[in-house]
Design an enzyme around this catalytic site. Structure first.
Site, PDB file in Angstrom:
ATOM      1  N   SER A  96      -3.138   4.493  43.471  1.00  0.00           N
ATOM      2  CA  SER A  96      -4.391   4.610  42.724  1.00  0.00           C
ATOM      3  C   SER A  96      -4.130   4.365  41.232  1.00  0.00           C
ATOM      4  O   SER A  96      -3.558   3.342  40.872  1.00  0.00           O
ATOM      5  CB  SER A  96      -4.982   5.997  43.004  1.00  0.00           C
ATOM      6  OG  SER A  96      -6.285   6.113  42.539  1.00  0.00           O
ATOM      7  N   HIS A 113      -9.583   6.334  50.617  1.00  0.00           N
ATOM      8  CA  HIS A 113      -8.637   6.285  49.505  1.00  0.00           C
ATOM      9  C   HIS A 113      -7.557   7.357  49.631  1.00  0.00           C
ATOM     10  O   HIS A 113      -6.407   7.152  49.249  1.00  0.00           O
ATOM     11  CB  HIS A 113      -9.404   6.458  48.188  1.00  0.00           C
ATOM     12  CG  HIS A 113      -8.577   6.211  46.970  1.00  0.00           C
ATOM     13  ND1 HIS A 113      -7.948   5.009  46.727  1.00  0.00           N
ATOM     14  CD2 HIS A 113      -8.259   7.008  45.923  1.00  0.00           C
ATOM     15  CE1 HIS A 113      -7.291   5.078  45.584  1.00  0.00           C
ATOM     16  NE2 HIS A 113      -7.451   6.282  45.080  1.00  0.00           N
ATOM     17  N   ASP A 114      -7.923   8.500  50.176  1.00  0.00           N
ATOM     18  CA  ASP A 114      -6.978   9.609  50.355  1.00  0.00           C
ATOM     19  C   ASP A 114      -5.769   9.232  51.205  1.00  0.00           C
ATOM     20  O   ASP A 114      -4.759   9.939  51.172  1.00  0.00           O
ATOM     21  CB  ASP A 114      -7.690  10.789  51.040  1.00  0.00           C
ATOM     22  CG  ASP A 114      -8.026  11.891  50.046  1.00  0.00           C
ATOM     23  OD1 ASP A 114      -7.786  11.698  48.837  1.00  0.00           O
ATOM     24  OD2 ASP A 114      -8.535  12.938  50.484  1.00  0.00           O
ATOM     25  N   ASP A 140     -10.529   2.311  52.617  1.00  0.00           N
ATOM     26  CA  ASP A 140     -10.585   2.724  51.206  1.00  0.00           C
ATOM     27  C   ASP A 140     -11.680   1.913  50.521  1.00  0.00           C
ATOM     28  O   ASP A 140     -11.524   0.720  50.285  1.00  0.00           O
ATOM     29  CB  ASP A 140      -9.226   2.464  50.559  1.00  0.00           C
ATOM     30  CG  ASP A 140      -9.166   2.922  49.106  1.00  0.00           C
ATOM     31  OD1 ASP A 140     -10.208   3.292  48.527  1.00  0.00           O
ATOM     32  OD2 ASP A 140      -8.057   2.896  48.542  1.00  0.00           O
TER      33      ASP A 140
END
Lengths: 401, 401
Positions: free
Chosen positions: A154, A368-369, A335
């Site tokens: 990220s 995204h996690d 994501d």
């Protein structure tokens, strides 16, 4: 056998010029390291952190009696440690808390030497490039010229990418996970709503809430709830929460209609009805107790500002021409914050510059996690890259501790 | 030649039992109609509105002297009117403001007869089913037994679907645009964050802000900004705003660094930097001036609660077995709030019940907002359906005014 780690603080007294034009006259960086630097000083790996993370990447912290603190694992402990994909038996891993953070390195909760008061909103705006410059000075102080690899997910992936542009001679490999070459308008929009929730909280006091003895917890809660939605995929939220109701602690509110009771609804606009609401409120509450609001503003702005193509007329290919590192890029199919398409933009621009690039697009449900989770295909890709590609370019073998 | 419309208020004194078990003892509905009811009373079309819309669907309002008010077009004026896809030269179109709204029909800003004070947070929770029941009573009062069609987008599509289940004998055709059979966990999550922003605004006063002489504008602004992001597609935001900076009105803030100036950044965490921020703040400000906070809570909850499959063990197919209408469903490829997959769930459940269904999936870039826009393929699909399918089932021809 636990890996017990102790953070260390490095003080810097040489002023750091920032991209904004401001200068930080002196500052501290909090650091953890794992494994041992080899005699050739060639096996160092730098880990860059994302929005609400810190230097505590791996291992456990100890209490006063030296016992490991339960559940104090670092945020990337599943990826980094002895025998793990980034193997600290082989690599010397350095994790640094960034400037502007609220986890130890100099930031807005610290004292502004010019006023003797907390910096608050007067803390200068810091960028990805500023962080990388500060990290490079840390390595200078540690006597490390070259990094076997930089790795980050990220916002950490943006720092990793920036390392290859700001210090191309010092980075052999860059591992960029779930990242993007810049934020889209939608990404900026979500950041801006979160910031407005914080800034318009009456307890924010223009960013000088510490002086006023308040904390803008309402705003931080909203900011975190928004963030949390964007970290998860629609699929994983449906699987985890779906339309489940929160079990009633009390008799139904305003019940009575047979229809209503049959459906299990309590018919309330202000109380929790669905499990997903309860989960988000809990996440928001927790976050608002430990995170600094000015840090939230600074870090989301660092995300907004990052855009290496900007000074090259929007050409990412021209921007990445400076990079000489070898790259591994990883993205996750669900994501939607930093979609695979954004990673592919970086891959394409690197290939246009004839750089060595590996790319793994992992079919994972977690949004995204996923970059923080223990997905076997993802971890295998990182392990293989470090075991074979990164290790092969070390000038000698790592010493073992 | 302008279509000038005058809203009318219908009063109801028979108590309306609500799904929650509460009862609304008396209420008003504000209505607009366009075109003329034919002698067979067979050409009526009901339009159901979505979150922040009203009964003002088509035409212009007039000022005191009878002149049309500029830019007072109804929210679906591009779709409904003389010669338009829903042709008011042929159909008698009825648009009604829902209970709980802040645009005229009885809602939380009105006086609670029990207290003589504004209802505020004491206004009962209303559901899609309650709205449909109130609409049915309105039609009774107007002497209309059968609807040639019900049409609605988004939350209006949910009402349309519910009409075919609650009053199957009264609806010949249902046109459901950009809708869903229920909200996903992510949809509920976005609603909940918006509600929390409102409810935790210190000016909300538990929903009794009118008594206190305040308005929770901060919360409404945040709610609207969040909503707005979910109405647009990532693509259209990138095309419209991208990473453009807001032009500087003043000299750059904190400028000085050559890099910074070259990039055009002002390096600010609290002020507007990007155009998208400026746009969102403007939308939030505007909304907070005219929309009622309790209405926002009620309407988002009506969205959350809608779930016809719930009382059928989650089987949408079982739920839709009651419907006898013919259906047109329309979705838009870039709508991530109510994605095409959600419309396809409805189509599938109807087909499992051997119902007549037409389905158009429109490749449009505008996200959820597309249902309000003038896309030729979308409008052509609606026009063709009304001209051929709906008109064919009228028992006679419409009278012309």
């Amino acid at each position: 056998m636990h890996l017990i780690v102790v953070p260390q603080t490095h003080r810097f007294s040489e002023p750091l010029p920032l991209q904004s034009g401001a200068v930080l006259s002196a500052y501290e960086l909090v650091v953890e390291t794992y494994g041992q630097l080899n005699t050739q000083r060639s096996n160092a790996v730098l880990v860059c952190h994302a929005l609400n993370a810190s230097h505590h990447v791996a291992g456990l912290h100890a209490d006063a009696s030296g016992q490991p603190v339960p559940r104090s694992e670092g945020w990337w402990d599943n990826l980094i440690g002895p025998g793990k994909p980034v193997d600290t038996d082989r690599f010397f891993v350095i994790a640094v808390n960034n400037l502007g953070s609220c986890f130890g390195s100099t930031g807005p909760t610290h004292t502004n030497p010019a006023t003797g008061q907390p910096w608050g909103a007067d803390f200068p705006v810091v960028t990805v490039e500023d962080w990388v410059n500060a990290q490079a000075r840390l390595l200078d102080a540690m006597g490390i010229q070259n990094l076997a690899a930089v790795i980050g997910g990220s916002l950490g992936g943006m720092q990793t990418l920036s390392w290859t542009l700001q210090y191309p001679d010092r980075v052999s490999h860059a591992v960029v996970v779930a990242s993007a070459p810049n934020l889209t308008a939608e990404n900026i929009a979500f950041n801006e709503v979160a910031r407005r929730a914080i800034v318009t909280d009456p307890d924010f006091h223009g960013g000088h809430y510490l002086r006023e003895g308040t904390l803008p917890r309402r705003g931080l809660r909203i900011a975190r709830m928004i963030g949390h939605i964007t970290y998860l995929s629609d699929d994983v939220m449906n699987e985890k929460f779906g339309r489940q109701l929160k079990p009633a602690d009390l008799a139904p509110i305003g019940g009575g209609a047979e229809d209503g009771v049959a459906l299990g609804y309590r018919y309330t606009t202000q109380e929790v009805e669905f499990q997903i609401e309860s989960y988000l409120r809990y996440q928001g509450d927790k976050f608002s107790e430990y995170f600094d609001a000015n840090t939230y503003l600074l870090i989301t702005r660092a995300l907004d500002y990052f855009d290496p193509a900007r000074e090259h007329g929007g050409s990412l290919s021209a921007a990445l021409a400076r990079a000489t590192a070898k790259f591994l890029l990883i993205s996750f199919t669900t994501d939607w914050r930093f979609s695979p398409a954004r990673s592919r933009e970086i891959v394409k621009a690197l290939l246009e510059n004839r750089r060595e690039v590996s790319y793994a697009e992992i079919d994972a449900p977690h949004g995204h996690d996923a970059f923080l989770l223990d997905d076997p295909r993802y971890h295998q890709a990182v392990r293989a890259y470090f075991e074979h590609t990164v290790a092969a370019s070390l000038s000698g073998e790592a010493t073992h501790g």
